[in-house]
Every structure is written in structure tokens, then in C-alpha cells.
Design a protein around this motif. Structure first.
Motif, PDB file in Angstrom:
ATOM      1  N   PHE A 189     -39.012  -2.723  37.983  1.00 40.29           N
ATOM      2  CA  PHE A 189     -38.110  -3.378  38.932  1.00 40.29           C
ATOM      3  C   PHE A 189     -38.370  -2.897  40.351  1.00 40.29           C
ATOM      4  O   PHE A 189     -38.484  -3.705  41.281  1.00 40.29           O
ATOM      5  N   ASP A 190     -38.469  -1.579  40.523  1.00 41.54           N
ATOM      6  CA  ASP A 190     -38.730  -1.056  41.861  1.00 41.54           C
ATOM      7  C   ASP A 190     -40.078  -1.551  42.384  1.00 41.54           C
ATOM      8  O   ASP A 190     -40.216  -1.860  43.575  1.00 41.54           O
ATOM      9  N   ALA A 191     -41.063  -1.645  41.485  1.00 44.16           N
ATOM     10  CA  ALA A 191     -42.372  -2.144  41.907  1.00 44.16           C
ATOM     11  C   ALA A 191     -42.259  -3.575  42.428  1.00 44.16           C
ATOM     12  O   ALA A 191     -42.869  -3.937  43.444  1.00 44.16           O
ATOM     13  N   ALA A 192     -41.476  -4.411  41.741  1.00 43.59           N
ATOM     14  CA  ALA A 192     -41.288  -5.797  42.180  1.00 43.59           C
ATOM     15  C   ALA A 192     -40.599  -5.847  43.539  1.00 43.59           C
ATOM     16  O   ALA A 192     -40.967  -6.654  44.406  1.00 43.59           O
ATOM     17  N   PHE A 193     -39.593  -5.001  43.731  1.00 50.61           N
ATOM     18  CA  PHE A 193     -38.896  -4.985  45.023  1.00 50.61           C
ATOM     19  C   PHE A 193     -39.833  -4.513  46.138  1.00 50.61           C
ATOM     20  O   PHE A 193     -39.769  -5.018  47.265  1.00 50.61           O
ATOM     21  N   TYR A 194     -40.702  -3.546  45.828  1.00 53.98           N
ATOM     22  CA  TYR A 194     -41.659  -3.073  46.827  1.00 53.98           C
ATOM     23  C   TYR A 194     -42.677  -4.166  47.171  1.00 53.98           C
ATOM     24  O   TYR A 194     -43.077  -4.311  48.332  1.00 53.98           O
ATOM     25  N   VAL A 195     -43.107  -4.932  46.171  1.00 54.49           N
ATOM     26  CA  VAL A 195     -44.033  -6.040  46.424  1.00 54.49           C
ATOM     27  C   VAL A 195     -43.386  -7.043  47.381  1.00 54.49           C
ATOM     28  O   VAL A 195     -44.022  -7.517  48.328  1.00 54.49           O
ATOM     29  N   ALA A 196     -42.122  -7.371  47.124  1.00 54.80           N
ATOM     30  CA  ALA A 196     -41.410  -8.298  47.995  1.00 54.80           C
ATOM     31  C   ALA A 196     -41.293  -7.744  49.411  1.00 54.80           C
ATOM     32  O   ALA A 196     -41.415  -8.478  50.398  1.00 54.80           O
ATOM     33  N   THR A 197     -41.075  -6.443  49.523  1.00 57.58           N
ATOM     34  CA  THR A 197     -40.966  -5.803  50.836  1.00 57.58           C
ATOM     35  C   THR A 197     -42.286  -5.860  51.581  1.00 57.58           C
ATOM     36  O   THR A 197     -42.333  -6.180  52.782  1.00 57.58           O
ATOM     37  N   VAL A 198     -43.367  -5.553  50.887  1.00 60.26           N
ATOM     38  CA  VAL A 198     -44.699  -5.595  51.505  1.00 60.26           C
ATOM     39  C   VAL A 198     -45.030  -7.013  51.956  1.00 60.26           C
ATOM     40  O   VAL A 198     -45.600  -7.219  53.037  1.00 60.26           O
ATOM     41  N   ALA A 199     -44.653  -8.004  51.161  1.00 61.61           N
ATOM     42  CA  ALA A 199     -44.925  -9.394  51.527  1.00 61.61           C
ATOM     43  C   ALA A 199     -44.216  -9.775  52.813  1.00 61.61           C
ATOM     44  O   ALA A 199     -44.809 -10.393  53.714  1.00 61.61           O
ATOM     45  N   ALA A 200     -42.930  -9.417  52.930  1.00 60.94           N
ATOM     46  CA  ALA A 200     -42.183  -9.724  54.152  1.00 60.94           C
ATOM     47  C   ALA A 200     -42.739  -8.955  55.346  1.00 60.94           C
ATOM     48  O   ALA A 200     -42.806  -9.485  56.465  1.00 60.94           O
ATOM     49  N   THR A 201     -43.141  -7.703  55.126  1.00 60.75           N
ATOM     50  CA  THR A 201     -43.713  -6.896  56.211  1.00 60.75           C
ATOM     51  C   THR A 201     -45.039  -7.484  56.680  1.00 60.75           C
ATOM     52  O   THR A 201     -45.330  -7.521  57.887  1.00 60.75           O
ATOM     53  N   THR A 202     -45.850  -7.947  55.731  1.00 60.99           N
ATOM     54  CA  THR A 202     -47.111  -8.598  56.088  1.00 60.99           C
ATOM     55  C   THR A 202     -46.861  -9.830  56.957  1.00 60.99           C
ATOM     56  O   THR A 202     -47.560 -10.075  57.953  1.00 60.99           O
ATOM     57  N   SER A 203     -45.864 -10.612  56.594  1.00 59.90           N
ATOM     58  CA  SER A 203     -45.507 -11.779  57.391  1.00 59.90           C
ATOM     59  C   SER A 203     -45.098 -11.373  58.800  1.00 59.90           C
ATOM     60  O   SER A 203     -45.471 -12.018  59.787  1.00 59.90           O
ATOM     61  N   TYR A 204     -44.317 -10.300  58.902  1.00 61.92           N
ATOM     62  CA  TYR A 204     -43.856  -9.813  60.200  1.00 61.92           C
ATOM     63  C   TYR A 204     -45.046  -9.463  61.093  1.00 61.92           C
ATOM     64  O   TYR A 204     -45.089  -9.834  62.281  1.00 61.92           O
ATOM     65  N   VAL A 205     -46.015  -8.754  60.523  1.00 61.09           N
ATOM     66  CA  VAL A 205     -47.190  -8.348  61.294  1.00 61.09           C
ATOM     67  C   VAL A 205     -47.994  -9.568  61.732  1.00 61.09           C
ATOM     68  O   VAL A 205     -48.442  -9.654  62.882  1.00 61.09           O
ATOM     69  N   MET A 206     -48.171 -10.533  60.830  1.00 60.08           N
ATOM     70  CA  MET A 206     -48.938 -11.738  61.164  1.00 60.08           C
ATOM     71  C   MET A 206     -48.301 -12.507  62.312  1.00 60.08           C
ATOM     72  O   MET A 206     -48.989 -12.944  63.240  1.00 60.08           O
ATOM     73  N   VAL A 207     -46.984 -12.676  62.254  1.00 58.48           N
ATOM     74  CA  VAL A 207     -46.295 -13.407  63.324  1.00 58.48           C
ATOM     75  C   VAL A 207     -46.373 -12.631  64.634  1.00 58.48           C
ATOM     76  O   VAL A 207     -46.599 -13.203  65.706  1.00 58.48           O
ATOM     77  N   THR A 208     -46.202 -11.314  64.571  1.00 57.51           N
ATOM     78  CA  THR A 208     -46.251 -10.485  65.775  1.00 57.51           C
ATOM     79  C   THR A 208     -47.595 -10.607  66.483  1.00 57.51           C
ATOM     80  O   THR A 208     -47.661 -10.765  67.716  1.00 57.51           O
ATOM     81  N   VAL A 209     -48.666 -10.566  65.721  1.00 57.09           N
ATOM     82  CA  VAL A 209     -50.011 -10.530  66.304  1.00 57.09           C
ATOM     83  C   VAL A 209     -50.545 -11.917  66.645  1.00 57.09           C
ATOM     84  O   VAL A 209     -51.203 -12.095  67.677  1.00 57.09           O
ATOM     85  N   LEU A 210     -50.259 -12.912  65.823  1.00 56.38           N
ATOM     86  CA  LEU A 210     -50.980 -14.182  65.901  1.00 56.38           C
ATOM     87  C   LEU A 210     -50.169 -15.365  66.409  1.00 56.38           C
ATOM     88  O   LEU A 210     -50.737 -16.427  66.674  1.00 56.38           O
ATOM     89  N   VAL A 211     -48.863 -15.236  66.529  1.00 54.75           N
ATOM     90  CA  VAL A 211     -48.014 -16.377  66.877  1.00 54.75           C
ATOM     91  C   VAL A 211     -47.359 -16.143  68.231  1.00 54.75           C
ATOM     92  O   VAL A 211     -46.924 -15.027  68.539  1.00 54.75           O
ATOM     93  N   SER A 212     -47.289 -17.199  69.029  1.00 54.52           N
ATOM     94  CA  SER A 212     -46.609 -17.115  70.324  1.00 54.52           C
ATOM     95  C   SER A 212     -45.876 -18.419  70.586  1.00 54.52           C
ATOM     96  O   SER A 212     -46.229 -19.475  70.061  1.00 54.52           O
ATOM     97  N   ASP A 213     -44.831 -18.350  71.404  1.00 55.85           N
ATOM     98  CA  ASP A 213     -44.080 -19.545  71.789  1.00 55.85           C
ATOM     99  C   ASP A 213     -44.855 -20.331  72.831  1.00 55.85           C
ATOM    100  O   ASP A 213     -45.434 -19.751  73.754  1.00 55.85           O
ATOM    101  N   PRO A 214     -44.888 -21.664  72.710  1.00 58.86           N
ATOM    102  CA  PRO A 214     -45.495 -22.458  73.783  1.00 58.86           C
ATOM    103  C   PRO A 214     -44.636 -22.399  75.041  1.00 58.86           C
ATOM    104  O   PRO A 214     -43.417 -22.222  74.974  1.00 58.86           O
ATOM    105  N   GLU A 215     -45.265 -22.538  76.191  1.00 61.91           N
ATOM    106  CA  GLU A 215     -44.540 -22.447  77.461  1.00 61.91           C
ATOM    107  C   GLU A 215     -43.475 -23.524  77.582  1.00 61.91           C
ATOM    108  O   GLU A 215     -42.428 -23.315  78.196  1.00 61.91           O
ATOM    109  N   SER A 216     -43.722 -24.686  76.983  1.00 58.86           N
ATOM    110  CA  SER A 216     -42.769 -25.790  77.113  1.00 58.86           C
ATOM    111  C   SER A 216     -41.434 -25.470  76.460  1.00 58.86           C
ATOM    112  O   SER A 216     -40.388 -25.965  76.883  1.00 58.86           O
ATOM    113  N   THR A 217     -41.449 -24.627  75.414  1.00 58.18           N
ATOM    114  CA  THR A 217     -40.199 -24.273  74.744  1.00 58.18           C
ATOM    115  C   THR A 217     -39.282 -23.513  75.682  1.00 58.18           C
ATOM    116  O   THR A 217     -38.080 -23.776  75.769  1.00 58.18           O
ATOM    117  N   VAL A 218     -39.849 -22.532  76.385  1.00 61.91           N
ATOM    118  CA  VAL A 218     -39.058 -21.746  77.335  1.00 61.91           C
ATOM    119  C   VAL A 218     -38.595 -22.613  78.494  1.00 61.91           C
ATOM    120  O   VAL A 218     -37.450 -22.541  78.935  1.00 61.91           O
TER     121      VAL A 218
END
Length: 429
Positions: A189-218
Motif C-alpha cells: 500500500f505504501d509503495a502504491a501511495f509513493y508511486v502516486a506521489t512520484v507521478a504528481a511530482t514528475t508532473s510538477y517538474v514538467m510543468v515548471t520547466v516546460l510550460v509557460s503562459d502565453p502573453e495574451s492570457t495576462v
């Protein structure tokens, strides 16, 4: 890393930020869908104690799982409107992913029903920050000529993640405990919860590094964010985005009827859990295969023909499930129902995106994502209540909703693109 992403994005013909966001949603989808399988196993494992509010295990499991969907859908209009007001999408996505990572990790120390309810509720709120902002960002990074294709790619990756999680979650739990370097032991069970945590953390890093808001939105923050019910300027009675929200709710309710009547389905078809799993997966298979090509096709041929045709096709593919006595035919029906839904989902988001003004994407598109979430919650509840009157009754009900949705879209929604080619589909003008 950006150069590698540019090479990867070329075959998909989308903005690299859309592909990065889609990949991030795939990662967090894997982790979040893990919990759909793991939480029921965790509750019935004997680890969880404390008050169950006088409810049986099945009811408390249903409450824990449904709380996520209810809070997620309820908060989406609020977070979508707030992101429009601020003219920012990325910070909202990051807040949601951070909340998801923290709450996934919190399951490791959750040992009471109350703590599980609180954590799952917080996850619902966290995902409410992610969904409308992500869809709005995809919409704003696209143009009218490629919006459907962008929505299709985004939904395809998201569905791959959602489908992959449950496929491996049970195995992760059952194969525990795991011995880590240094001699530390982690149970399944703990292993499954850790996998889910790593998946969300990976998403966080990807968005931080690779995604930006377009100027038109602001630049366009704080536009008119009202969601009208009646059509203010067109010839129809209902506002088209509100109408698409209703159709999305009816569609989601119809496709979710199957989920909670597994015992009745298996008894009727004289089949085991393996066949049911294949039938359940048939819908997702069709979605993954068709979201992107249908999204691109609606950029060429128009949005409305696909939406109307999909809603019409949803009628027989839902109804027939109540009258089938063969496992392979049920799989085929679910597969075809997935085809119908694929024809509705990406084109609907694209059409709503066409109609959303500058700085309004979060508010407008959240109508569709919220409605879809409520439908996914309403479907299982409806089938659970209606199946007692006969196996076919839930599916008759779902097909009736599809009829109503098709009529609404056909009469209340106008095309937003001029088709560059003709295609013989139901409802085309």
C-alpha cells in the motif's frame, strides 16, 4: 531538454507546451487513477480504523471515492474564473499538482476513515485547480485552425495515464512488501501511495520547466466572465456553451452507467472479472485511439457535425448494452460507445474554445469539464438505483439522455468554423 521536446513534438503538430502539459497530465493521471484501485483495497485490508459513521465498507468506499468527484467538479468554475481574473494558468496548475503530491504522500499515515475522507476531499479540490487551467491553457496556445487537434492530443495523453494506472495498481499492492536499499521495508500500500506521489511530482517538474503562459492570457485578464444560460446574441434559446455543458453531462452519465453494476453484468453474461475489465477498458481504448484524429478532423470539417453525430451514435451504443447476452458483443458495444464519446468530447471543447473570448477560457471551458465530472458521478449512482427495476432500465435511461443531448446540440449550437471540405455526417448543414 527543450530541444528534445521540439523533436518529439513534431509528429503531433502541436505547440511543445501543449505536449508537455499533456505529458504532465498523463503522469498525474497514472498516479490519481492508481488510487481508484488502491483505496478500496486499503479500506478492506483492516489497516483503517476509527468511526465509519455507521456505514458498511462498501458505502464508506463509495463515499470516499465520490467525494473526490463532487468537490473536484464543484470547485472548477471557481478556480477557472479566478485564473481568468488573474490572467495566469501555470500557477494554478502548479498549486493543484503540489496539493496532489502532498495528499498522495499523506495516505501513508492515514489510518482512519475520517483521515481518508479529508485527504480524498483535498485531492478533489487540488485537481479542481488543474483541470480548468490546463484546458484553458491548451485552448489559448491553439488557434481556430488547430484547436481540435490540440484538444485531441491533450485528451489522448490524459486518458493513457488514466487507463494505465488501474492496470498496474493492483500488482504493486499484491507484490509487496518491498525491500529497499539499506534494508528498509515498504508494504504494497505504501509503495502504491509513493508511486502516486512520484507521478504528481514528475508532473510538477514538467510543468515548471516546460510550460509557460502565453502573453495574451495576462493581457486579457478580467474579461466578462459570466456564464449565461440563455443565448444573448444568437438566434437560439440557450447559450451554446451552456448547451454543450448539458450535452457533456448527459454523455458522461450515459458512459458511466456501466461502472458500478459489475455483479449484474457478470451474472447476466455468465462471465468473470477479466471480461468485465476488458469491456470497461474498451471505452478507453476507443478514446485513446480516436481523440487526436477526430480533433484534427473537426479542425478541417467543422465542430458541430462531429458533436451531433457522436450524440446520435451514443443512443444505440448505450441502449444495446441493456439487451446483450454475449461478452464479446458487450465489449464491442463499449468500444463503439467510446467512438461516440470521442466524437463529442474534443470537438465540444474546441467549439467552446472558439466561442470563449480573450481571457475567458478558464470560466467558459470549466462549464464543460464540470458538467462532465458531475456526469461521471451521476452515472454510477443512477445505474445503482435503476438496475433493481431491470437490467435494461439504466441503459434505457442513458439512451434517453443521449436523445435529449442530441436534440439540444442540433437545435441550440451553431458551427464556429467554415468547413474546408464536405463530410457526410448526421447534423451537418
Amino acid at each position: 531538454m527543450r530541444g528534445l521536446l521540439d523533436r518529439l513534438v513534431a509528429p503531433f503538430a502541436v505547440d511543445r507546451r501543449v505536449l508537455a502539459l499533456a505529458g504532465a497530465r498523463m503522469a498525474d493521471g497514472i498516479g490519481n487513477s492508481f488510487l481508484i484501485i488502491v483505496i478500496p483495497l486499503y479500506v478492506t485490508s483492516g489497516v483503517v480504523g476509527g468511526t465509519a459513521f455507521g456505514l458498511g465498507e462498501s458505502l464508506i468506499i463509495g463515499l470516499i471515492l465520490s467525494l473526490f468527484g463532487f468537490l473536484n467538479s464543484s470547485f472548477q468554475p471557481l478556480t477557472g474564473r479566478l485564473s481568468d481574473r488573474m490572467g495566469r494558468r501555470k500557477p494554478f496548475i502548479l498549486v493543484g499538482l503540489a496539493g496532489l503530491a502532498l495528499t498522495n504522500a499523506a495516505y501513508v499515515v492515514a489510518e482512519t476513515y475520517v483521515s481518508l475522507l479529508v485527504i480524498r476531499g483535498l485531492q478533489g479540490v487540488s485537481v479542481a485547480f488543474i483541470i480548468p487551467s490546463s484546458v484553458a491553457l491548451v485552448n489559448e496556445l491553439a488557434t481556430s485552425g488547430d484547436r481540435g487537434g490540440n484538444m485531441g492530443v491533450y485528451n489522448t495523453f490524459r486518458l493513457i495515464g488514466f487507463g494505465a494506472g488501474p492496470a498496474v495498481a493492483g500488482a504493486v499492492v499484491s507484490r509487496g512488501p518491498y525491500v529497499l536499499p539499506g534494508g528498509m521495508t515498504v508494504d504494497g500500500f505504501d509503495a502504491a501511495f509513493y508511486v502516486a506521489t512520484v507521478a504528481a511530482t514528475t508532473s510538477y517538474v514538467m510543468v515548471t520547466v516546460l510550460v509557460s503562459d502565453p502573453e495574451s492570457t495576462v493581457a486579457n485578464a478580467g474579461a466578462d466572465l459570466s456564464i449565461p444560460i440563455l443565448d444573448r446574441s444568437g438566434p437560439n434559446l440557450l447559450d451554446p456553451i451552456f448547451t454543450l455543458g448539458l450535452a457533456s453531462f448527459f454523455m458522461a452519465t450515459a458512459i458511466a452507467l456501466f461502472a458500478t453494476i459489475q455483479p449484474e453484468v457478470n451474472a447476466r453474461l455468465e462471465q468473470g472479472a477479466t471480461w468485465f475489465g476488458l469491456q470497461f477498458a474498451g471505452f478507453i481504448i476507443a478514446q485513446v485511439a480516436l481523440q487526436t484524429p477526430i480533433g484534427r478532423a473537426c479542425d478541417r470539417y467543422g465542430r458541430r457535425p462531429f458533436i451531433v453525430t457522436g450524440m446520435v451514435f451514443l443512443i444505440p451504443t448505450t441502449l444495446v448494452q441493456g439487451f446483450i447476452f454475449s461478452s464479446p458483443l458487450m465489449f464491442l458495444a463499449r468500444l463503439l460507445q467510446g467512438v461516440a464519446a470521442a466524437m463529442v468530447f474534443a470537438p465540444s471543447l474546441a467549439l467552446a474554445g472558439d466561442l470563449a473570448g480573450e481571457g475567458e477560457s478558464g470560466s467558459k471551458l470549466s462549464v464543460l469539464t464540470m458538467a462532465f465530472g458531475y456526469g461521471i458521478a451521476a452515472g454510477p449512482l443512477s445505474s445503482g438505483l435503476l438496475v433493481r427495476f431491470g437490467f435494461e432500465v439504466p441503459f434505457v435511461f442513458g439512451s434517453a439522455l443521449a436523445v435529449l443531448g442530441a436534440i439540444l446540440v442540433y437545435t441550440q449550437v451553431e458551427e464556429t468554423l467554415e468547413a474546408t471540405a464536405s463530410v457526410p455526417v448526421v447534423g451537418s448543414d
